[in-house]
Design a protein around this motif. Structure first.
Motif, short mmCIF file in Angstrom:
data_model
loop_
_atom_site.label_atom_id
_atom_site.label_comp_id
_atom_site.label_asym_id
_atom_site.label_seq_id
_atom_site.Cartn_x
_atom_site.Cartn_y
_atom_site.Cartn_z
N ASP A 256 0.84 -1.20 0.00
CA ASP A 256 0.00 0.00 0.00
C ASP A 256 0.88 1.25 0.00
OD1 ASP A 256 -1.95 1.88 0.23
OD2 ASP A 256 -3.04 0.85 1.85
N ARG A 257 1.46 1.53 -1.14
CA ARG A 257 2.43 2.63 -1.22
C ARG A 257 1.79 3.99 -1.01
NH1 ARG A 257 6.67 0.52 -5.87
NH2 ARG A 257 6.63 -1.61 -5.12
N ALA A 258 0.52 4.12 -1.45
CA ALA A 258 -0.14 5.43 -1.31
C ALA A 258 -0.28 5.77 0.17
CB ALA A 258 -1.50 5.39 -1.99
N TYR A 259 -0.69 4.79 0.97
CA TYR A 259 -0.88 5.04 2.41
C TYR A 259 0.46 5.32 3.09
CZ TYR A 259 -2.79 4.46 7.12
OH TYR A 259 -3.17 4.66 8.42
N PHE A 260 1.46 4.56 2.69
CA PHE A 260 2.81 4.75 3.23
C PHE A 260 3.28 6.18 2.95
CE2 PHE A 260 7.38 4.47 1.83
CZ PHE A 260 7.96 4.31 3.09
N ASP A 261 3.11 6.64 1.72
CA ASP A 261 3.59 7.99 1.37
C ASP A 261 2.77 9.06 2.08
OD1 ASP A 261 5.78 7.40 -0.18
OD2 ASP A 261 4.58 7.08 -1.99
N LYS A 262 1.45 8.81 2.17
CA LYS A 262 0.59 9.81 2.82
C LYS A 262 0.97 9.96 4.30
CE LYS A 262 -3.90 9.29 4.08
NZ LYS A 262 -5.26 8.86 3.88
N THR A 263 1.14 8.83 4.98
CA THR A 263 1.38 8.89 6.43
C THR A 263 2.79 9.41 6.74
OG1 THR A 263 1.84 6.52 6.32
CG2 THR A 263 -0.32 7.17 7.16
N ARG A 264 3.77 8.99 5.97
CA ARG A 264 5.11 9.50 6.30
C ARG A 264 5.21 10.99 5.94
NH1 ARG A 264 9.84 7.63 2.16
NH2 ARG A 264 8.58 7.58 0.28
N GLY A 265 4.49 11.41 4.90
CA GLY A 265 4.46 12.82 4.53
C GLY A 265 3.89 13.66 5.67
N LYS A 266 2.84 13.13 6.30
CA LYS A 266 2.22 13.87 7.42
C LYS A 266 3.20 13.98 8.59
CE LYS A 266 -2.66 12.98 6.71
NZ LYS A 266 -3.88 12.36 7.20
N ILE A 267 3.89 12.89 8.88
CA ILE A 267 4.84 12.89 10.00
C ILE A 267 5.96 13.92 9.73
CG2 ILE A 267 6.61 11.52 11.24
CD1 ILE A 267 3.96 10.44 11.93
N ILE A 268 6.46 13.92 8.50
CA ILE A 268 7.56 14.85 8.17
C ILE A 268 7.08 16.30 8.31
CG2 ILE A 268 9.07 15.65 6.29
CD1 ILE A 268 9.11 12.64 5.33
N ALA A 269 5.88 16.58 7.79
CA ALA A 269 5.36 17.95 7.88
C ALA A 269 5.16 18.36 9.33
CB ALA A 269 4.05 18.06 7.10
N THR A 270 4.61 17.45 10.14
CA THR A 270 4.38 17.77 11.55
C THR A 270 5.70 17.94 12.28
OG1 THR A 270 2.35 16.47 11.45
CG2 THR A 270 3.16 16.98 13.64
N ARG A 271 6.69 17.11 11.94
CA ARG A 271 8.01 17.26 12.58
C ARG A 271 8.58 18.64 12.30
NH1 ARG A 271 11.94 13.68 9.66
NH2 ARG A 271 12.11 15.47 8.27
N GLU A 272 8.44 19.10 11.07
CA GLU A 272 9.02 20.40 10.72
C GLU A 272 8.31 21.53 11.47
OE1 GLU A 272 11.96 20.59 8.92
OE2 GLU A 272 11.69 18.47 9.38
N PHE A 274 6.60 21.30 14.29
CA PHE A 274 6.85 21.16 15.73
C PHE A 274 8.27 21.62 16.08
CE2 PHE A 274 7.86 18.50 19.54
CZ PHE A 274 6.99 19.15 20.41
N THR A 275 9.22 21.31 15.21
CA THR A 275 10.61 21.76 15.42
C THR A 275 10.66 23.29 15.42
OG1 THR A 275 11.46 19.76 14.38
CG2 THR A 275 12.98 21.62 14.50
N ALA A 276 9.95 23.89 14.48
CA ALA A 276 9.94 25.36 14.41
C ALA A 276 9.34 25.93 15.69
CB ALA A 276 9.13 25.81 13.19
N MET A 338 0.41 17.03 18.66
CA MET A 338 1.58 17.90 18.79
C MET A 338 1.16 19.34 19.12
SD MET A 338 3.49 15.43 18.42
CE MET A 338 5.17 15.98 18.61
N LEU A 339 -0.03 19.73 18.64
CA LEU A 339 -0.54 21.07 18.99
C LEU A 339 -0.88 21.11 20.48
CD1 LEU A 339 -2.73 21.90 15.85
CD2 LEU A 339 -0.56 22.95 16.52
N PHE A 340 -1.48 20.02 20.97
CA PHE A 340 -1.78 19.95 22.40
C PHE A 340 -0.48 19.96 23.22
CE2 PHE A 340 -2.58 17.21 26.20
CZ PHE A 340 -3.38 18.11 26.89
N LEU A 341 0.50 19.18 22.76
CA LEU A 341 1.80 19.17 23.45
C LEU A 341 2.41 20.57 23.47
CD1 LEU A 341 4.39 17.94 24.64
CD2 LEU A 341 5.02 17.17 22.35
N ALA A 342 2.27 21.29 22.37
CA ALA A 342 2.82 22.65 22.30
C ALA A 342 2.17 23.54 23.37
CB ALA A 342 2.60 23.22 20.90
N GLU A 343 0.85 23.41 23.54
CA GLU A 343 0.16 24.20 24.58
C GLU A 343 0.68 23.84 25.96
OE1 GLU A 343 -4.12 23.81 24.56
OE2 GLU A 343 -4.16 24.22 22.41
N VAL A 344 0.83 22.54 26.19
CA VAL A 344 1.30 22.07 27.49
C VAL A 344 2.72 22.57 27.75
CG1 VAL A 344 1.94 19.98 28.78
CG2 VAL A 344 -0.22 20.05 27.52
#
Ligand code: PMP
Length: 353
Positions: A256-272, A274-276, A338-344
């Motif tokens: 299921d490459r589409a799901y793999f790409d979608k989910t890892r894309g979300k993680i990478i975007a959220t990491r960026e 959250f890092t900022a 991660m947004l909740f974590l940011a508030e905390v």
């Protein structure tokens, strides 16, 4: 009275991260995926449940074919195992127990030291540079086997493919193992070097980028000779090492490459993002190519931050060792977590100000 062989009396086992099964906890401590397994994985697994009275295929051909297909390889270059921990164990027991020393970074996946001790491997831990990066030159002098996690854990820092190739090429009579548990979140896989070098084994897992930590499936990719030798170890320890249901889950996840790409894309975007956020709040954050960030703040000690977050229902990982004690490692979860974590974190920082 202890019946344990005295050679194991001093063993320091691996300490797994806390596994708290409370759905109210936001679990950001063991680098699992926050997403469910793909629908295709679940559908394949559902079909396999009824066949569970039968032993699985010990060669795991359907699964290894899916992995081989993803990487454009022949099937005999892949070995599937019970988590990547198992193939790491096979490698330590089967390849690293000779006279030749083994090198790995002093800050890396904790299991290397544990397997090294358990298998009586002559290993040497090589200090990272002051900025936590790996100096490839430390691993090109020859005469030693090497294991490196790339990206490294818990730093999240990555070596590029050229540096990995330099290490593999430097001494082709020594084995180089690259543990790519986190490679799908920003690193470049060195699977493409397997064709060229017979002294390279690449290890990957379904636990992080493919949502299957609970299914326990990992794999090794290498030239046929090494895979054959690893199979000798496997067939001497546990021929049916991957259950039918787990193999089916992993096959679906790989297909299921589409799901793999979608989910890892979300993680990478959220990491960026959250890092900022962390950097805006004066956290020091290493540049992560993984599904976690490694961070510290001048005003709050790692252990205190870990405890404050736990009291508020968020679990992160703190390593209580001299070199890492200032830091926490935070797995990247869903954006809303991660947004909740940011508030905390903002609340906690206000309290310590
Ligand atoms: N390698 C690294 C670098 C890891 O962080 C982990 C997960 N803790 C593993 C291997 C093992 O993962 P698994 O056994 O779940 O495949």
């Amino acid at each position: 009275m202890s019946f344990l062989n005295s050679i194991y009396a001093g063993l320091k086992p691996y300490t797994p991260g806390e596994q708290i099964n409370d759905p109210r906890i936001i679990k950001l401590n063991t680098n699992e995926s926050p997403f469910e397994p793909s629908e295709k994985a679940k559908a394949y697994a559902a079909e396999e449940i009824a066949r569970s009275r039968l032993y699985p295929d010990p060669e795991n051909l359907a699964l290894t074919a899916a992995i081989a297909d993803y990487y454009g390889l022949e099937n005999d270059r892949v070995l599937a195992t019970n988590g990547s921990d198992e193939v790491l164990y096979f490698i330590f027991a089967g390849f690293f127990t000779g006279e030749k020393p083994l090198l790995f970074p002093n800050i890396s996946y904790g299991f290397y030291r544990v397997y090294g001790d358990f298998c009586k491997v002559k290993y040497r831990e090589v200090p990272l540079k002051a900025d936590f990066s790996i100096d490839p030159a430390d691993y090109t002098k020859g005469g030693a086997n090497v294991i490196i996690a790339n990206p490294n854990a818990p730093t999240g820092l990555c070596l590029d493919l050229d540096d990995i190739e330099k290490i593999v090429k430097a001494d082709q009579k020594s084995l180089v193992v690259i543990d790519e548990a986190y490679v799908d979140f920003g690193g470049e896989s060195c699977v493409k070097l397997v064709d060229k070098y017979d002294n390279l084994i690449v290890v990957q897992t379904f636990s992080k980028s493919r949502q299957l930590a609970g299914a326990r499936v990992g794999f090794a990719i290498s030239q046929e000779k090494n895979i054959g030798d690893l199979k000798k170890i496997k067939y001497s320890i546990n021929p049916y090492n991957v259950s039918r249901v787990s193999a089916a889950l992993a096959r679906g996840a790989m297909e299921d490459r589409a799901y793999f790409d979608k989910t890892r894309g979300k993680i990478i975007a959220t990491r960026e993002s959250f890092t900022a956020f962390l950097r805006e709040r004066d956290f020091f954050v290493l540049d992560s190519s993984a599904n976690f960030v490694f961070t510290r703040h001048g005003k709050i000690k790692g252990k205190v931050l870990y405890k404050c977050l736990k009291e508020r229902g968020i679990l992160v990982r703190h390593f209580d060792t001299d070199l890492l004690t200032d830091y926490v490692r935070i797995t990247i979860g869903k954006k809303e977590d991660m947004l909740f974590l940011a508030e905390v974190l903002d609340d906690i920082l206000q309290e310590v100000d």
